[in-house]
Design a protein around this motif. Structure first.
Motif, PDB file in Angstrom:
ATOM      1  N   VAL A  28     -18.294  -3.658 -33.303  1.00 19.95           N
ATOM      2  CA  VAL A  28     -19.038  -4.486 -34.264  1.00 19.95           C
ATOM      3  C   VAL A  28     -20.538  -4.287 -34.059  1.00 19.95           C
ATOM      4  CG1 VAL A  28     -19.480  -6.830 -35.035  1.00 19.95           C
ATOM      5  CG2 VAL A  28     -17.179  -6.181 -34.330  1.00 19.95           C
ATOM      6  N   GLU A  29     -20.935  -4.246 -32.811  1.00 19.60           N
ATOM      7  CA  GLU A  29     -22.355  -4.088 -32.482  1.00 19.60           C
ATOM      8  C   GLU A  29     -22.900  -2.771 -33.042  1.00 19.60           C
ATOM      9  OE1 GLU A  29     -22.986  -3.845 -28.292  1.00 19.60           O
ATOM     10  OE2 GLU A  29     -25.191  -3.704 -28.526  1.00 19.60           O
ATOM     11  N   CYS A  30     -22.148  -1.726 -32.831  1.00 20.04           N
ATOM     12  CA  CYS A  30     -22.568  -0.411 -33.315  1.00 20.04           C
ATOM     13  C   CYS A  30     -22.591  -0.383 -34.845  1.00 20.04           C
ATOM     14  CB  CYS A  30     -21.633   0.654 -32.749  1.00 20.04           C
ATOM     15  SG  CYS A  30     -21.998   2.314 -33.276  1.00 20.04           S
ATOM     16  N   GLN A  31     -21.605  -0.999 -35.456  1.00 20.62           N
ATOM     17  CA  GLN A  31     -21.566  -1.066 -36.915  1.00 20.62           C
ATOM     18  C   GLN A  31     -22.797  -1.776 -37.462  1.00 20.62           C
ATOM     19  OE1 GLN A  31     -17.986  -2.064 -39.047  1.00 20.62           O
ATOM     20  NE2 GLN A  31     -16.645  -1.387 -37.408  1.00 20.62           N
ATOM     21  N   LYS A  32     -23.184  -2.843 -36.796  1.00 21.23           N
ATOM     22  CA  LYS A  32     -24.380  -3.585 -37.242  1.00 21.23           C
ATOM     23  C   LYS A  32     -25.620  -2.713 -37.186  1.00 21.23           C
ATOM     24  CE  LYS A  32     -23.540  -8.471 -36.416  1.00 21.23           C
ATOM     25  NZ  LYS A  32     -23.173  -9.193 -35.199  1.00 21.23           N
ATOM     26  N   GLU A  33     -25.779  -2.012 -36.072  1.00 24.53           N
ATOM     27  CA  GLU A  33     -26.974  -1.180 -35.932  1.00 24.53           C
ATOM     28  C   GLU A  33     -26.958  -0.029 -36.934  1.00 24.53           C
ATOM     29  OE1 GLU A  33     -28.169  -0.578 -31.921  1.00 24.53           O
ATOM     30  OE2 GLU A  33     -29.535   1.082 -32.449  1.00 24.53           O
ATOM     31  N   LEU A  34     -25.787   0.516 -37.148  1.00 30.03           N
ATOM     32  CA  LEU A  34     -25.657   1.579 -38.158  1.00 30.03           C
ATOM     33  C   LEU A  34     -26.051   1.046 -39.534  1.00 30.03           C
ATOM     34  CD1 LEU A  34     -24.776   4.307 -39.239  1.00 30.03           C
ATOM     35  CD2 LEU A  34     -22.391   3.639 -38.958  1.00 30.03           C
ATOM     36  N   SER A  35     -25.623  -0.158 -39.811  1.00 29.42           N
ATOM     37  CA  SER A  35     -25.961  -0.779 -41.093  1.00 29.42           C
ATOM     38  C   SER A  35     -27.476  -0.938 -41.230  1.00 29.42           C
ATOM     39  CB  SER A  35     -25.259  -2.132 -41.193  1.00 29.42           C
ATOM     40  OG  SER A  35     -25.641  -2.788 -42.369  1.00 29.42           O
ATOM     41  N   ASN A  36     -28.141  -1.300 -40.149  1.00 25.77           N
ATOM     42  CA  ASN A  36     -29.602  -1.484 -40.191  1.00 25.77           C
ATOM     43  C   ASN A  36     -30.369  -0.215 -40.492  1.00 25.77           C
ATOM     44  OD1 ASN A  36     -29.428  -4.197 -39.629  1.00 25.77           O
ATOM     45  ND2 ASN A  36     -29.590  -3.909 -37.405  1.00 25.77           N
ATOM     46  N   VAL A  37     -29.860   0.914 -40.006  1.00 29.30           N
ATOM     47  CA  VAL A  37     -30.644   2.153 -40.152  1.00 29.30           C
ATOM     48  C   VAL A  37     -30.203   2.991 -41.356  1.00 29.30           C
ATOM     49  CG1 VAL A  37     -31.192   2.275 -37.694  1.00 29.30           C
ATOM     50  CG2 VAL A  37     -29.165   3.474 -38.561  1.00 29.30           C
ATOM     51  N   SER A  38     -29.085   2.638 -41.974  1.00 31.77           N
ATOM     52  CA  SER A  38     -28.625   3.466 -43.103  1.00 31.77           C
ATOM     53  C   SER A  38     -29.076   2.854 -44.421  1.00 31.77           C
ATOM     54  CB  SER A  38     -27.115   3.602 -43.066  1.00 31.77           C
ATOM     55  OG  SER A  38     -26.509   2.336 -43.145  1.00 31.77           O
ATOM     56  N   LYS A  39     -28.950   3.639 -45.462  1.00 29.57           N
ATOM     57  CA  LYS A  39     -29.529   3.249 -46.760  1.00 29.57           C
ATOM     58  C   LYS A  39     -28.574   3.654 -47.867  1.00 29.57           C
ATOM     59  CE  LYS A  39     -33.414   5.210 -48.716  1.00 29.57           C
ATOM     60  NZ  LYS A  39     -34.656   5.992 -48.437  1.00 29.57           N
ATOM     61  N   ILE A  40     -28.392   2.771 -48.841  1.00 27.39           N
ATOM     62  CA  ILE A  40     -27.547   3.128 -49.978  1.00 27.39           C
ATOM     63  C   ILE A  40     -28.386   3.768 -51.074  1.00 27.39           C
ATOM     64  CG2 ILE A  40     -26.218   2.152 -51.907  1.00 27.39           C
ATOM     65  CD1 ILE A  40     -24.697   0.512 -50.074  1.00 27.39           C
ATOM     66  N   LEU A  41     -27.890   4.859 -51.625  1.00 28.67           N
ATOM     67  CA  LEU A  41     -28.573   5.531 -52.739  1.00 28.67           C
ATOM     68  C   LEU A  41     -27.663   5.528 -53.960  1.00 28.67           C
ATOM     69  CD1 LEU A  41     -29.877   8.818 -51.010  1.00 28.67           C
ATOM     70  CD2 LEU A  41     -31.037   6.604 -51.174  1.00 28.67           C
ATOM     71  N   MET A  42     -28.257   5.255 -55.119  1.00 31.62           N
ATOM     72  CA  MET A  42     -27.532   5.375 -56.387  1.00 31.62           C
ATOM     73  C   MET A  42     -28.207   6.499 -57.161  1.00 31.62           C
ATOM     74  SD  MET A  42     -25.429   2.751 -56.204  1.00 31.62           S
ATOM     75  CE  MET A  42     -24.893   2.353 -57.866  1.00 31.62           C
ATOM     76  N   LEU A  43     -27.508   7.574 -57.420  1.00 34.59           N
ATOM     77  CA  LEU A  43     -28.146   8.720 -58.075  1.00 34.59           C
ATOM     78  C   LEU A  43     -27.326   9.220 -59.248  1.00 34.59           C
ATOM     79  CD1 LEU A  43     -29.261  10.548 -54.823  1.00 34.59           C
ATOM     80  CD2 LEU A  43     -30.780   9.410 -56.447  1.00 34.59           C
ATOM     81  N   LYS A  44     -28.023   9.867 -60.164  1.00 27.98           N
ATOM     82  CA  LYS A  44     -27.382  10.357 -61.384  1.00 27.98           C
ATOM     83  C   LYS A  44     -26.902  11.806 -61.201  1.00 27.98           C
ATOM     84  CE  LYS A  44     -28.084   7.028 -64.443  1.00 27.98           C
ATOM     85  NZ  LYS A  44     -26.801   6.395 -64.653  1.00 27.98           N
ATOM     86  N   VAL A 121     -28.948   9.102 -36.195  1.00 25.75           N
ATOM     87  CA  VAL A 121     -27.649   9.584 -35.703  1.00 25.75           C
ATOM     88  C   VAL A 121     -27.747   9.856 -34.210  1.00 25.75           C
ATOM     89  CG1 VAL A 121     -26.037  11.524 -35.738  1.00 25.75           C
ATOM     90  CG2 VAL A 121     -26.871  10.573 -37.893  1.00 25.75           C
ATOM     91  N   GLU A 122     -28.821  10.519 -33.823  1.00 26.17           N
ATOM     92  CA  GLU A 122     -28.968  10.874 -32.406  1.00 26.17           C
ATOM     93  C   GLU A 122     -29.149   9.650 -31.526  1.00 26.17           C
ATOM     94  OE1 GLU A 122     -32.073  13.800 -32.411  1.00 26.17           O
ATOM     95  OE2 GLU A 122     -30.636  15.462 -32.547  1.00 26.17           O
ATOM     96  N   SER A 123     -29.952   8.703 -31.981  1.00 26.67           N
ATOM     97  CA  SER A 123     -30.164   7.557 -31.101  1.00 26.67           C
ATOM     98  C   SER A 123     -28.906   6.685 -31.033  1.00 26.67           C
ATOM     99  CB  SER A 123     -31.427   6.772 -31.468  1.00 26.67           C
ATOM    100  OG  SER A 123     -31.230   6.102 -32.675  1.00 26.67           O
ATOM    101  N   LEU A 124     -28.186   6.592 -32.154  1.00 22.16           N
ATOM    102  CA  LEU A 124     -26.908   5.857 -32.103  1.00 22.16           C
ATOM    103  C   LEU A 124     -25.912   6.542 -31.176  1.00 22.16           C
ATOM    104  CD1 LEU A 124     -26.526   4.957 -35.885  1.00 22.16           C
ATOM    105  CD2 LEU A 124     -26.553   3.283 -34.031  1.00 22.16           C
ATOM    106  N   ALA A 125     -25.880   7.865 -31.239  1.00 27.22           N
ATOM    107  CA  ALA A 125     -24.938   8.608 -30.396  1.00 27.22           C
ATOM    108  C   ALA A 125     -25.305   8.489 -28.915  1.00 27.22           C
ATOM    109  CB  ALA A 125     -24.881  10.068 -30.825  1.00 27.22           C
ATOM    110  N   ASP A 126     -26.597   8.396 -28.626  1.00 24.19           N
ATOM    111  CA  ASP A 126     -27.029   8.207 -27.237  1.00 24.19           C
ATOM    112  C   ASP A 126     -26.658   6.819 -26.732  1.00 24.19           C
ATOM    113  OD1 ASP A 126     -28.080  10.670 -26.880  1.00 24.19           O
ATOM    114  OD2 ASP A 126     -30.186  10.087 -27.137  1.00 24.19           O
ATOM    115  N   LYS A 127     -26.816   5.851 -27.621  1.00 29.16           N
ATOM    116  CA  LYS A 127     -26.649   4.461 -27.200  1.00 29.16           C
ATOM    117  C   LYS A 127     -25.178   4.047 -27.137  1.00 29.16           C
ATOM    118  CE  LYS A 127     -28.708  -0.032 -28.405  1.00 29.16           C
ATOM    119  NZ  LYS A 127     -29.592  -0.666 -29.415  1.00 29.16           N
ATOM    120  N   TYR A 128     -24.385   4.550 -28.119  1.00 27.67           N
ATOM    121  CA  TYR A 128     -22.987   4.109 -28.218  1.00 27.67           C
ATOM    122  C   TYR A 128     -22.005   5.268 -28.051  1.00 27.67           C
ATOM    123  CZ  TYR A 128     -25.198   0.032 -30.352  1.00 27.67           C
ATOM    124  OH  TYR A 128     -25.984  -1.061 -30.597  1.00 27.67           O
TER     125      TYR A 128
END
Lengths: 202, 202
Positions: A28-44, A121-128
């Motif tokens: 759950v902790e990792c999912q939260k942090e991933l959510s904080n750093v990722s971004k949703i894009l809507m593109l055509k 990606v790299e910092s998440l992989a280092d941390k978790y």
DNA sequence: TTTTTTGATTGACCTTTGTAAAAAAAGATG
DNA sequence: CATCTTTTTTTACAAAGGTCAATCAAAAAA
């Protein structure tokens, strides 16, 4: 369902949960942090995620829609990768080797994406540890797809290569123009067209 | 140096240290445990590591020598992978998907190998974050090699494919029979022979 | 060293696929 | 709906590379 309707239903949290379920479990902790750093894009449809020559340090997860990586060889457009719902796409050469991208990446449909940067990606992989495992899972799946693709290219006729991609991507002809399918399997559009008309007749 | 002389010089600990330096750093603790579960093999040219149809749950690191993965298509021997010193080889389909191997793996020279089982790889990866990272690094390198190979196969002439493998594996013709090189790049031995004689003349 | 086996080369022929150009069909746009 | 653009199909022709068979060369085995 229309794409703009999805945004409210598909929260980042839900999407990340789906990734965790389908690739490799995240705490759950990792999912939260991933959510904080990722971004949703809507593109055509037709929009470009990456251009040749750019340093592309992003990876995209496709929530809805599809994307294509391609490059130009002697001015000709050659498809190198397709990605659909629940799959990742990036300019792998640029992402992993930190060099300018030989590829373009464009959307073949109106799409909803989750974007992640290499730095994150790299910092998440280092941390978790579990995010490291997720990364390994994604790369391993990609490697196995490439393995399948290589063996389908070795000593197979144009027709066999076409049959093979149809068996893997059942409805690809409904979503991707034949030109792109042809170049992806390493044959010309004309050859593909002959194969298809031969099959229709029989 | 003769192969049997190497065994005393190259202890398992040294080899694992080399892997740690060249792929991804491992803690001393992890290196020790890896040393405990891995095994050195000394094998002669022509010996087989894996046979088609076997469940192969081993991965091999090549300390000295070289190996080849191949499969039979309509009775014809087709090379799918070569591995030399400092590289890993396994029947990736069988190893990662737990299904019978479509490949044979054989040694092209007298060789010294480090053998690791999937069970041990998995438990090391579970226990040690740094071993998980090492696994990811190995898979990522393989994926990038396959990417290079795919693009060399797409819309390139027999001659271009041969030039390409020569540029990547400079001295491959000294160590691998031409038949194997030909099938690896997806052409017949006869075509390769014609390319070589054309080049000699000019 | 001689013999046997394996790997590589060469030539004739044929099939598959690419190339180029034109027409037809399907989609997108005003 | 009509037009414009893009994609796909079709044809004729050319080239690349496969197949088969014979020969040659090199490496192993006797």
């Amino acid at each position: 369902m229309l794409l703009y309707e999805m945004q409210s239903l598909m929260t980042k949290e839900k999407i990340i949960n789906i990734i965790s379920d389908n690739y490799s479990k995240l705490t759950v902790e990792c999912q939260k942090e991933l959510s904080n750093v990722s971004k949703i894009l809507m593109l055509k449809k037709g929009e470009t995620l990456v251009k040749e020559g750019q340093h592309s340090d992003k990876i995209y997860f496709i929530i809805k829609g599809c994307a294509r990586a391609f490059y130009l060889k002697d001015g000709k457009d050659i498809s190198d990768w397709f990605a659909f719902e629940m799959e990742f796409i990036s300019s792998i050469i640029s992402f992993f080797l930190d060099i300018p991208s030989p590829h373009f990446i464009e959307l073949l449909e109106d799409s909803m994406l989750l974007e992640l940067s290499k730095k994150d990606v790299e910092s998440l992989a280092d941390k978790y540890h579990d995010f490291e495992r997720l990364s390994k899972t994604i790369v391993t799946k990609t490697m196995l797809q490439q393995q399948e693709r290589i063996s389908s290219m070795q000593f197979h006729s144009a027709e066999e290569k076409y049959e093979n991609i149809l068996s893997i991507r059942t409805n690809i002809t409904q979503r991707v123009p034949l030109t792109h399918i042809a170049s992806y399997i390493g044959i010309t559009l004309e050859t593909l067209s002959r194969i298809r008309s031969r099959k229709k007749r029989i």
